[in-house]
Design an enzyme around this catalytic site. Structure first.
Site, PDB file in Angstrom:
ATOM      1  N   GLY A  10       0.819  -1.219   0.000  1.00  0.00           N
ATOM      2  CA  GLY A  10       0.000   0.000   0.000  1.00  0.00           C
ATOM      3  C   GLY A  10       0.845   1.259   0.000  1.00  0.00           C
ATOM      4  N   GLY A  13      -0.654   4.497  -1.348  1.00  0.00           N
ATOM      5  CA  GLY A  13      -1.781   5.119  -0.655  1.00  0.00           C
ATOM      6  C   GLY A  13      -1.345   6.300   0.194  1.00  0.00           C
ATOM      7  N   GLN A  14      -2.331   6.908   0.862  1.00  0.00           N
ATOM      8  CA  GLN A  14      -2.027   8.060   1.729  1.00  0.00           C
ATOM      9  C   GLN A  14      -0.949   7.702   2.766  1.00  0.00           C
ATOM     10  OE1 GLN A  14      -4.812  10.899   4.234  1.00  0.00           O
ATOM     11  NE2 GLN A  14      -4.524   9.004   5.398  1.00  0.00           N
ATOM     12  N   SER A  91     -10.010   0.127   1.249  1.00  0.00           N
ATOM     13  CA  SER A  91     -10.099   0.884   2.503  1.00  0.00           C
ATOM     14  C   SER A  91     -11.359   1.748   2.611  1.00  0.00           C
ATOM     15  CB  SER A  91      -8.857   1.777   2.635  1.00  0.00           C
ATOM     16  OG  SER A  91      -8.922   2.832   1.691  1.00  0.00           O
ATOM     17  N   SER A 132      -8.077  -0.962  12.356  1.00  0.00           N
ATOM     18  CA  SER A 132      -8.870   0.261  12.207  1.00  0.00           C
ATOM     19  C   SER A 132      -9.880   0.450  13.338  1.00  0.00           C
ATOM     20  CB  SER A 132      -9.637   0.175  10.882  1.00  0.00           C
ATOM     21  OG  SER A 132     -10.649   1.160  10.835  1.00  0.00           O
ATOM     22  N   GLU A 134     -12.694   1.337  12.819  1.00  0.00           N
ATOM     23  CA  GLU A 134     -13.951   0.838  12.264  1.00  0.00           C
ATOM     24  C   GLU A 134     -14.309  -0.514  12.894  1.00  0.00           C
ATOM     25  OE1 GLU A 134     -15.847   2.616  10.218  1.00  0.00           O
ATOM     26  OE2 GLU A 134     -17.289   1.106   9.568  1.00  0.00           O
ATOM     27  N   TYR A 155     -16.155  -3.969   5.579  1.00  0.00           N
ATOM     28  CA  TYR A 155     -14.771  -3.527   5.789  1.00  0.00           C
ATOM     29  C   TYR A 155     -14.367  -3.765   7.247  1.00  0.00           C
ATOM     30  CZ  TYR A 155     -10.980  -0.196   6.727  1.00  0.00           C
ATOM     31  OH  TYR A 155      -9.807   0.393   7.144  1.00  0.00           O
ATOM     32  N   HIS A 185      -7.497   9.215  10.035  1.00  0.00           N
ATOM     33  CA  HIS A 185      -6.419  10.194   9.861  1.00  0.00           C
ATOM     34  C   HIS A 185      -6.391  10.637   8.410  1.00  0.00           C
ATOM     35  CE1 HIS A 185      -4.918   6.058   9.811  1.00  0.00           C
ATOM     36  NE2 HIS A 185      -4.112   6.450   8.836  1.00  0.00           N
TER      37      HIS A 185
HETATM   38  P1  NAP Z   1      -5.540   4.189   0.850  1.00  0.00           P
HETATM   39  O1  NAP Z   1      -5.059   5.569   0.605  1.00  0.00           O
HETATM   40  O2  NAP Z   1      -6.849   3.757   0.316  1.00  0.00           O
HETATM   41  O3  NAP Z   1      -4.389   3.193   0.317  1.00  0.00           O
HETATM   42  C1  NAP Z   1      -4.650   1.823   0.158  1.00  0.00           C
HETATM   43  C2  NAP Z   1      -3.458   1.195  -0.532  1.00  0.00           C
HETATM   44  O4  NAP Z   1      -3.724  -0.193  -0.749  1.00  0.00           O
HETATM   45  C3  NAP Z   1      -3.151   1.785  -1.919  1.00  0.00           C
HETATM   46  O5  NAP Z   1      -1.749   1.793  -2.103  1.00  0.00           O
HETATM   47  C4  NAP Z   1      -3.791   0.768  -2.849  1.00  0.00           C
HETATM   48  O6  NAP Z   1      -3.259   0.765  -4.144  1.00  0.00           O
HETATM   49  C5  NAP Z   1      -3.454  -0.515  -2.109  1.00  0.00           C
HETATM   50  N1  NAP Z   1      -4.277  -1.658  -2.503  1.00  0.00           N
HETATM   51  C6  NAP Z   1      -5.628  -1.761  -2.504  1.00  0.00           C
HETATM   52  N2  NAP Z   1      -6.011  -2.979  -2.908  1.00  0.00           N
HETATM   53  C7  NAP Z   1      -4.875  -3.676  -3.189  1.00  0.00           C
HETATM   54  C8  NAP Z   1      -4.588  -4.986  -3.648  1.00  0.00           C
HETATM   55  N3  NAP Z   1      -5.573  -5.852  -3.933  1.00  0.00           N
HETATM   56  N4  NAP Z   1      -3.299  -5.348  -3.800  1.00  0.00           N
HETATM   57  C9  NAP Z   1      -2.289  -4.492  -3.534  1.00  0.00           C
HETATM   58  N5  NAP Z   1      -2.487  -3.232  -3.106  1.00  0.00           N
HETATM   59  C10 NAP Z   1      -3.766  -2.834  -2.926  1.00  0.00           C
HETATM   60  O7  NAP Z   1      -5.571   3.878   2.427  1.00  0.00           O
HETATM   61  P2  NAP Z   1      -4.831   4.654   3.623  1.00  0.00           P
HETATM   62  O8  NAP Z   1      -5.726   5.721   4.120  1.00  0.00           O
HETATM   63  O9  NAP Z   1      -3.444   4.943   3.228  1.00  0.00           O
HETATM   64  O10 NAP Z   1      -4.850   3.509   4.747  1.00  0.00           O
HETATM   65  C11 NAP Z   1      -3.793   2.547   4.828  1.00  0.00           C
HETATM   66  C12 NAP Z   1      -4.323   1.325   5.567  1.00  0.00           C
HETATM   67  O11 NAP Z   1      -4.750   1.711   6.877  1.00  0.00           O
HETATM   68  C13 NAP Z   1      -5.520   0.643   4.914  1.00  0.00           C
HETATM   69  O12 NAP Z   1      -5.417  -0.741   5.132  1.00  0.00           O
HETATM   70  C14 NAP Z   1      -6.712   1.210   5.672  1.00  0.00           C
HETATM   71  O13 NAP Z   1      -7.784   0.310   5.621  1.00  0.00           O
HETATM   72  C15 NAP Z   1      -6.115   1.340   7.055  1.00  0.00           C
HETATM   73  N6  NAP Z   1      -6.691   2.392   7.899  1.00  0.00           N
HETATM   74  C16 NAP Z   1      -6.808   3.663   7.437  1.00  0.00           C
HETATM   75  C17 NAP Z   1      -7.302   4.656   8.270  1.00  0.00           C
HETATM   76  C18 NAP Z   1      -7.435   6.074   7.786  1.00  0.00           C
HETATM   77  O14 NAP Z   1      -8.153   6.838   8.454  1.00  0.00           O
HETATM   78  N7  NAP Z   1      -6.753   6.480   6.730  1.00  0.00           N
HETATM   79  C19 NAP Z   1      -7.681   4.347   9.591  1.00  0.00           C
HETATM   80  C20 NAP Z   1      -7.508   3.031  10.037  1.00  0.00           C
HETATM   81  C21 NAP Z   1      -6.991   2.054   9.200  1.00  0.00           C
HETATM   82  P3  NAP Z   1      -3.758   1.837  -5.276  1.00  0.00           P
HETATM   83  O15 NAP Z   1      -2.992   3.108  -4.985  1.00  0.00           O
HETATM   84  O16 NAP Z   1      -3.380   1.179  -6.541  1.00  0.00           O
HETATM   85  O17 NAP Z   1      -5.233   2.010  -5.074  1.00  0.00           O
HETATM   86  O1  G4F Z   2     -14.550   9.658   5.318  1.00  0.00           O
HETATM   87  P1  G4F Z   2     -15.318   8.404   5.493  1.00  0.00           P
HETATM   88  O2  G4F Z   2     -15.672   7.654   4.268  1.00  0.00           O
HETATM   89  O3  G4F Z   2     -14.471   7.520   6.519  1.00  0.00           O
HETATM   90  P2  G4F Z   2     -14.866   6.269   7.433  1.00  0.00           P
HETATM   91  O4  G4F Z   2     -16.080   5.572   6.954  1.00  0.00           O
HETATM   92  O5  G4F Z   2     -14.882   6.732   8.844  1.00  0.00           O
HETATM   93  O6  G4F Z   2     -13.637   5.285   7.180  1.00  0.00           O
HETATM   94  C1  G4F Z   2     -12.296   5.757   7.232  1.00  0.00           C
HETATM   95  O7  G4F Z   2     -11.837   5.668   8.558  1.00  0.00           O
HETATM   96  C2  G4F Z   2     -11.716   4.326   9.073  1.00  0.00           C
HETATM   97  C3  G4F Z   2     -11.201   4.437  10.515  1.00  0.00           C
HETATM   98  O8  G4F Z   2     -12.301   4.498  11.389  1.00  0.00           O
HETATM   99  C4  G4F Z   2     -10.728   3.581   8.201  1.00  0.00           C
HETATM  100  F1  G4F Z   2     -10.530   2.338   8.717  1.00  0.00           F
HETATM  101  C5  G4F Z   2     -11.263   3.511   6.782  1.00  0.00           C
HETATM  102  O9  G4F Z   2     -10.306   2.852   5.968  1.00  0.00           O
HETATM  103  C6  G4F Z   2     -11.454   4.933   6.274  1.00  0.00           C
HETATM  104  O10 G4F Z   2     -10.174   5.515   6.164  1.00  0.00           O
HETATM  105  O11 G4F Z   2     -16.681   8.711   6.286  1.00  0.00           O
HETATM  106  C7  G4F Z   2     -16.667   9.396   7.521  1.00  0.00           C
HETATM  107  C8  G4F Z   2     -18.109   9.730   7.916  1.00  0.00           C
HETATM  108  C9  G4F Z   2     -19.069   8.542   7.839  1.00  0.00           C
HETATM  109  O12 G4F Z   2     -19.886   8.551   8.960  1.00  0.00           O
HETATM  110  C10 G4F Z   2     -19.903   8.815   6.584  1.00  0.00           C
HETATM  111  O13 G4F Z   2     -21.211   8.273   6.634  1.00  0.00           O
HETATM  112  O14 G4F Z   2     -18.612  10.694   6.981  1.00  0.00           O
HETATM  113  C11 G4F Z   2     -19.923  10.321   6.600  1.00  0.00           C
HETATM  114  N1  G4F Z   2     -20.224  10.928   5.303  1.00  0.00           N
HETATM  115  C12 G4F Z   2     -21.224  11.849   5.099  1.00  0.00           C
HETATM  116  N2  G4F Z   2     -21.251  12.187   3.803  1.00  0.00           N
HETATM  117  C13 G4F Z   2     -19.616  10.694   4.143  1.00  0.00           C
HETATM  118  C14 G4F Z   2     -20.260  11.481   3.183  1.00  0.00           C
HETATM  119  N3  G4F Z   2     -18.575   9.879   3.826  1.00  0.00           N
HETATM  120  C15 G4F Z   2     -18.155   9.865   2.535  1.00  0.00           C
HETATM  121  N4  G4F Z   2     -17.093   9.083   2.202  1.00  0.00           N
HETATM  122  N5  G4F Z   2     -18.770  10.624   1.562  1.00  0.00           N
HETATM  123  C16 G4F Z   2     -19.820  11.440   1.837  1.00  0.00           C
HETATM  124  O15 G4F Z   2     -20.359  12.108   0.947  1.00  0.00           O
END
Ligand code: NAP
Ligand code: G4F
Length: 346
Positions: A10, A13-14, A91, A132, A134, A155, A185
Site C-alpha cells: 500500500g 496510498g495516503q 479501505s 482500524s 472501524e 470492511y 487520519h
Molecule cells: P488508501 O489511501 O486507500 O491506500 C490503500 C493502498 O492499498 C493503496 O496503495 C492501494 O493501491 C493498495 N491496494 C488496494 N487494494 C490492493 C490490492 N488488492 N493489492 C495491492 N495493493 C492494494 O488507504 P490509507 O488511508 O493509506 O490507509 C492505509 C491502511 O490503513 C488501509 O489498510 C486502511 O484500511 C487502514 N486504515 C486507514 C485509516 C485512515 O483513516 N486512513 C484508519 C484506520 C486504518 P492503489 O494506490 O493502486 O489504489
Molecule cells: O470519510 P469516510 O468515508 O471515513 P470512514 O467511513 O470513517 O472510514 C475511514 O476511517 C476508518 C477508521 O475508522 C478507516 F478504517 C477507513 O479505511 C477509512 O479511512 O466517512 C466518515 C463519515 C461517515 O460517517 C460517513 O457516513 O462521513 C460520513 N459521510 C457523510 N457524507 C460521508 C459522506 N462519507 C463519505 N465518504 N462521503 C460522503 O459524501
C-alpha cells in the site's frame, strides 16, 4: 550501523507515502508493492522516486497484489525485509457494502497471505497490521485496546478478521506481529472520496467559482480525526519495541461531520449551509455513530502524542486544495528525475 530494510504494502496510498518518507529519512532501504493498473497510480510517491540505476537509490517498487499469495512469498524471499508494514487493502467503508467479497479477500485474507508467507519463508521480520477504529463500530466511546469490537460494515468485519489473524500468528508462532488500531487520519493526500478530502476540495472549488454545491450523506456521525503524517510515526515506533503489542492511535477528541464541514467552509470564507445538499446515496446500510479513541497506552509506552487538531487539519486540507487550484508547484530536482517508464519496470 546496520541499514534496515522495510517492505510496505500500500505504498501508493495516503499512509504508505508518508511512511515511505519517514523510513527513508530514518536511513532505511524501502521496498514497496504496487498493483498494476492501466494508469499510473504512483503520484503520491513520485517525489521520492530515484532511477534504480543510480547508486544512492533506496526506494524500490515491485508489482504485486494482495490477492496473489505466490507473488507475496516470492517478494518476501527477494527483499528479505527486517520490517513489513502491511497497509494495503480496499479501505473505503461505503464501497465495502457494494463489494463485500472483494473487501474480504483483499482486506481480510490479504493479511493472512502475508503472515503465512512470512511464516513459511522463515524470515525473522517484524510485522505491522493496519487495523482500524472501524472495528469498534457500535461500541460506545471512548474506545481503547480492551474495548469489544462490534463492526458495522464488511470492511470492519474484514479488519476484525485480520486483527485476530495477526494476534494468532503472534501467539501461535511467536511472531513479532502488531496491530496499530488507528482512528481516522487525513491529509491533503487523502483519497478524494473520503469525506474530509471531498469537503476540503469542494470548499476550495466553490471559492474559485468552479462549483456551487456538494452532496453529502450523514452529517451527524462523529469521528476522531488526526493528521496522517503524524500517525505513521506511531506505526514505526510500534515495530521498535522490545515486545510486540497492539495500540490505539487517536487524538481523543471527536467532531461531527457537520462540524468538520463548517470548519472547512469557514476557513474558505463560506457559509456551509449555502452549499451543502443531502444525497441518500452517501448513506450506509449501517453507520458507525461515534468514534473517540483513548491513545493513552501509546503515549505511555511509545511516547507518541498527536499535535494537529481536526480544526487545524481542516485548514491544512483547504489550503492545500486552494494551492493545487492555483497550479502545480515548480518541479523540484527530485521530481524532474522521475521517469515513469522505469518506475515499476522489472
Ligand atoms: P488508501 O489511501 O486507500 O491506500 C490503500 C493502498 O492499498 C493503496 O496503495 C492501494 O493501491 C493498495 N491496494 C488496494 N487494494 C490492493 C490490492 N488488492 N493489492 C495491492 N495493493 C492494494 O488507504 P490509507 O488511508 O493509506 O490507509 C492505509 C491502511 O490503513 C488501509 O489498510 C486502511 O484500511 C487502514 N486504515 C486507514 C485509516 C485512515 O483513516 N486512513 C484508519 C484506520 C486504518 P492503489 O494506490 O493502486 O489504489
Ligand atoms: O470519510 P469516510 O468515508 O471515513 P470512514 O467511513 O470513517 O472510514 C475511514 O476511517 C476508518 C477508521 O475508522 C478507516 F478504517 C477507513 O479505511 C477509512 O479511512 O466517512 C466518515 C463519515 C461517515 O460517517 C460517513 O457516513 O462521513 C460520513 N459521510 C457523510 N457524507 C460521508 C459522506 N462519507 C463519505 N465518504 N462521503 C460522503 O459524501
Amino acid at each position: 550501523m546496520t541499514v534496515k530494510t522495510a517492505l510496505i504494502t500500500g505504498i501508493t496510498g495516503q499512509d504508505g507515502s508518508y511512511l515511505a518518507e519517514l523510513l527513508l529519512r530514518n536511513g532505511y532501504v524501502v521496498h514497496g508493492i504496487v498493483r498494476r493498473a492501466s494508469t499510473f497510480n504512483t503520484h503520491r510517491i513520485d517525489h521520492l522516486y530515484r532511477d534504480p540505476h543510480e547508486p544512492d537509490t533506496r526506494l524500490f517498487l515491485h508489482y504485486g497484489d494482495l490477492t496473489d499469495g505466490t507473488r507475496i512469498s516470492a517478494l518476501l524471499e527477494k527483499v528479505q525485509p527486517d520490517e513489513v508494514y502491511h497497509l494495503a487493502g480496499q479501505s473505503h467503508v461505503r464501497v465495502s457494502f457494494d463489494e463485500p467479497e472483494f473487501t474480504g479477500d483483499a482486506t481480510g485474507l490479504g493479511t493472512t497471505r502475508l503472515l503465512e508467507a512470512i511464516r513459511t519463508t522463515g524470515l525473522p521480520c517484524r510485522f505491522y497490521q493496519a487495523s482500524s477504529s472501524e472495528m469498534f463500530g457500535a461500541a460506545p466511546p471512548p474506545q481503547h485496546e480492551e474495548t469489544r469490537f462490534h463492526p458495522r460494515s464488511p470492511y470492519g468485519v474484514a479488519k476484525v478478521y485480520a486483527y485476530w489473524m495477526t494476534r494468532n500468528y503472534r501467539e501461535a508462532y511467536g511472531m513479532y506481529a502488531v496491530n496499530g488500531i488507528l482512528f481516522n487520519h487525513e491529509s491533503p493526500r487523502r483519497g478524494p472520496t473520503f469525506v474530509t478530502r471531498k469537503v476540503a476540495t469542494a470548499a476550495a472549488r466553490i471559492t474559485a467559482g468552479l462549483q456551487d454545491v456538494v452532496y453529502l450523506g450523514n452529517l451527524d456521525a462523529r469521528r476522531d480525526w488526526g493528521y496522517a503524517a503524524e500517525y505513521v510515526e506511531a506505526m514505526w515506533r510500534m515495530l521498535q519495541q522490545d515486545d510486540p503489542d497492539d495500540y490505539v492511535i487517536a487524538t481523543g477528541v471527536s467532531y461531527s461531520v457537520r462540524e468538520f464541514v463548517e470548519q472547512c467552509f469557514a476557513h474558505a470564507g463560506l457559509d456551509w449551509r449555502d452549499h451543502v445538499r443531502f444525497d441518500e446515496r452517501y448513506l450506509r446500510p449501517t453507520e458507525v455513530d461515534n468514534l473517540v479513541g483513548d491513545a493513552s497506552k501509546a503515549e505511555r509506552i511509545l511516547g507518541w502524542r498527536p499535535t494537529v487538531t481536526a480544526p487545524q487539519l481542516a485548514g491544512i486540507m483547504v489550503d492545500a486544495e486552494m494551492a493545487a487550484l492555483r497550479g502545480p508547484a515548480v518541479p523540484t530536482e527530485e521530481m524532474t528525475k522521475f521517469s515513469p517508464s522505469v518506475l515499476v519496470a522489472q
